[in-house]
Design an enzyme around this catalytic site. Sequence first.
Site, mmCIF file in Angstrom:
data_model
loop_
_atom_site.group_PDB
_atom_site.id
_atom_site.type_symbol
_atom_site.label_atom_id
_atom_site.label_comp_id
_atom_site.label_asym_id
_atom_site.label_seq_id
_atom_site.Cartn_x
_atom_site.Cartn_y
_atom_site.Cartn_z
ATOM 1 N N GLU A 1 0.826 -1.218 0.000
ATOM 2 C CA GLU A 1 0.000 0.000 0.000
ATOM 3 C C GLU A 1 0.857 1.263 0.000
ATOM 4 O O GLU A 1 1.752 1.421 0.834
ATOM 5 C CB GLU A 1 -0.916 -0.019 1.234
ATOM 6 C CG GLU A 1 -1.881 1.164 1.246
ATOM 7 C CD GLU A 1 -2.867 1.118 2.409
ATOM 8 O OE1 GLU A 1 -3.266 0.026 2.831
ATOM 9 O OE2 GLU A 1 -3.230 2.207 2.890
ATOM 10 N N LYS B 1 -7.141 -0.689 11.548
ATOM 11 C CA LYS B 1 -6.585 -1.118 10.255
ATOM 12 C C LYS B 1 -5.303 -0.320 9.981
ATOM 13 O O LYS B 1 -4.298 -0.870 9.513
ATOM 14 C CB LYS B 1 -7.619 -0.900 9.143
ATOM 15 C CG LYS B 1 -7.241 -1.473 7.782
ATOM 16 C CD LYS B 1 -6.410 -0.543 6.922
ATOM 17 C CE LYS B 1 -6.153 -1.153 5.562
ATOM 18 N NZ LYS B 1 -5.226 -0.353 4.740
ATOM 19 N N ASP C 1 3.412 -14.798 11.345
ATOM 20 C CA ASP C 1 2.076 -15.081 10.816
ATOM 21 C C ASP C 1 1.156 -13.881 11.068
ATOM 22 O O ASP C 1 0.645 -13.695 12.169
ATOM 23 C CB ASP C 1 1.560 -16.348 11.531
ATOM 24 C CG ASP C 1 0.172 -16.750 11.095
ATOM 25 O OD1 ASP C 1 -0.515 -15.953 10.436
ATOM 26 O OD2 ASP C 1 -0.230 -17.873 11.431
ATOM 27 N N HIS D 1 -1.518 10.251 -0.103
ATOM 28 C CA HIS D 1 -1.860 9.100 -0.944
ATOM 29 C C HIS D 1 -1.754 9.462 -2.415
ATOM 30 O O HIS D 1 -1.258 8.681 -3.227
ATOM 31 C CB HIS D 1 -3.310 8.673 -0.660
ATOM 32 C CG HIS D 1 -3.397 7.650 0.420
ATOM 33 N ND1 HIS D 1 -4.259 6.591 0.378
ATOM 34 C CD2 HIS D 1 -2.709 7.524 1.572
ATOM 35 C CE1 HIS D 1 -4.114 5.862 1.466
ATOM 36 N NE2 HIS D 1 -3.183 6.413 2.199
HETATM 37 C C1 MEV Z 1 -5.441 3.455 5.238
HETATM 38 O O1 MEV Z 1 -4.811 2.271 4.822
HETATM 39 C C2 MEV Z 1 -5.399 3.564 6.728
HETATM 40 C C3 MEV Z 1 -6.170 4.753 7.305
HETATM 41 O O2 MEV Z 1 -7.515 4.748 6.827
HETATM 42 C C4 MEV Z 1 -6.121 4.619 8.810
HETATM 43 C C5 MEV Z 1 -7.001 5.595 9.550
HETATM 44 O O3 MEV Z 1 -8.011 6.069 8.991
HETATM 45 O O4 MEV Z 1 -6.672 5.859 10.715
HETATM 46 C C6 MEV Z 1 -5.575 6.051 6.864
#
Ligand code: MEV
Length: 441
Positions: free
Chosen positions: A86, A282, A298, A395
Amino acid sequence: MKSKSVKGFSKFSKSEKISWLISNYLHNDPEAESIISEFRLQNHSVQKTLDGFSENTISNFIIPYGLAPNFLIDGEVYCVPMAIEESSVVAAAASAAKYWQDRGGFTTKIIGTVKIGQVHFKWSGDKQLLYRLFPTIRELLIDNTAHITQNMIKRGGGILNAELLDFTDEEPGLYQIRAYFETCDSMGANFINSVLECFADTLETIFLHHKDIPDEHRDIDIIMSILSNYTPQCLVRAEVSCKISELGTFANGMLAHQLAEKFRMAVRIAQIDPYRATTHNKGIYNGIDAVVLATGNDFRAIEAAGHTYAARDGQYRSLSYCEIEDETFRFWLEVPLALGTIGGLTSLHPLAKKTLEILGNPSAEKLMRIIASVGLAQNFAAVKSLVTTGIQQGHMKMHLMNILNQLQASDSEIEATVRFFEDKVISFAGVRDYVDSLRQS
Ligand code: MEV
């Protein structure tokens, strides 16, 4: 679909598998074979090692392996390898590492290193009798595993305890032996599973022969024996803190105290709302998984444990916390990380081995400290972007480079396009049209 079924596929040679695949699923595409073989290693012995990890292998699926330097953790500086596809993750980790390096770095604490395994069984006899016999049963179970545990005991680990749990209210006759383990520097899955299977065999023997078990109840039904990937007692905390006045100033002229308060509120929202908590966590696993993968650990097990831990009070919540007290900004993460630095893929995968060497061949505990710090850094970078510029700015810069690569742009085209899109919204069509215009002029 019927015609695409196959018998004895695992016995095919690698080239037979590829030919079968191309003719059945890739319309005999003449380029398919070269794409599949392009990702195979020239070094046959390493390729053979990789093939050995899984079944029916025909090639490798490659993802980028990058470095996030300047991680100051408990007074030591690390350059952390990360395997992730990513955009922006490694850049964000590196920038958060640098930011906190100038403010004292990350401090960590190992809260525990205990792992858990379970033997689930059904028995229809007298519950009181089972509980009365359990101390004797436990001793026999543990004694009978001596041949498996002796090396682990020499290394300072082994079986810590075993207890009997009663699930008969939910399912008639259902019990569990829950065992607790210290597996030192190995992740310990094989060790734990071997011990549990030995427990299961011993249990059957005890029930068959013990003088206090009535003949009509000698049958014990072992359902399964397996480690639990939920490891709430294999836990680490990573933390950063500094005076609010030391936080600096931020994009769009945001002042330190404004940033601190908004940041605290963003973390609070992830404590309150599971929808936000899932995205927030995430972001933490963007960092954690990348290092877990790069070290040959893992990542599915690590994530599964983390998500269950995040829901330990019945609601899914943020794994990180933020507090502002006495003009001090404190941000920390508490996460279960059952890792190994010996055994398994850590020593078999040549790049995983190198990753560990880059990290100074850490113990499992040290690796827990490093990985928790990377998770915290990743979370800090994401939340900081969200409450200042928004996430898209960073991004989109990476996205622009991906589009330019796809368009096979030259160095001068890249330079001109990056300059042109500095203050513009990036879209594939927009970039393609601009590169076309450069090529025509
Ligand atoms: C993107 O991979 C992860 C984010 O969405 C985490 C977040 O919103 O804290 C940027």
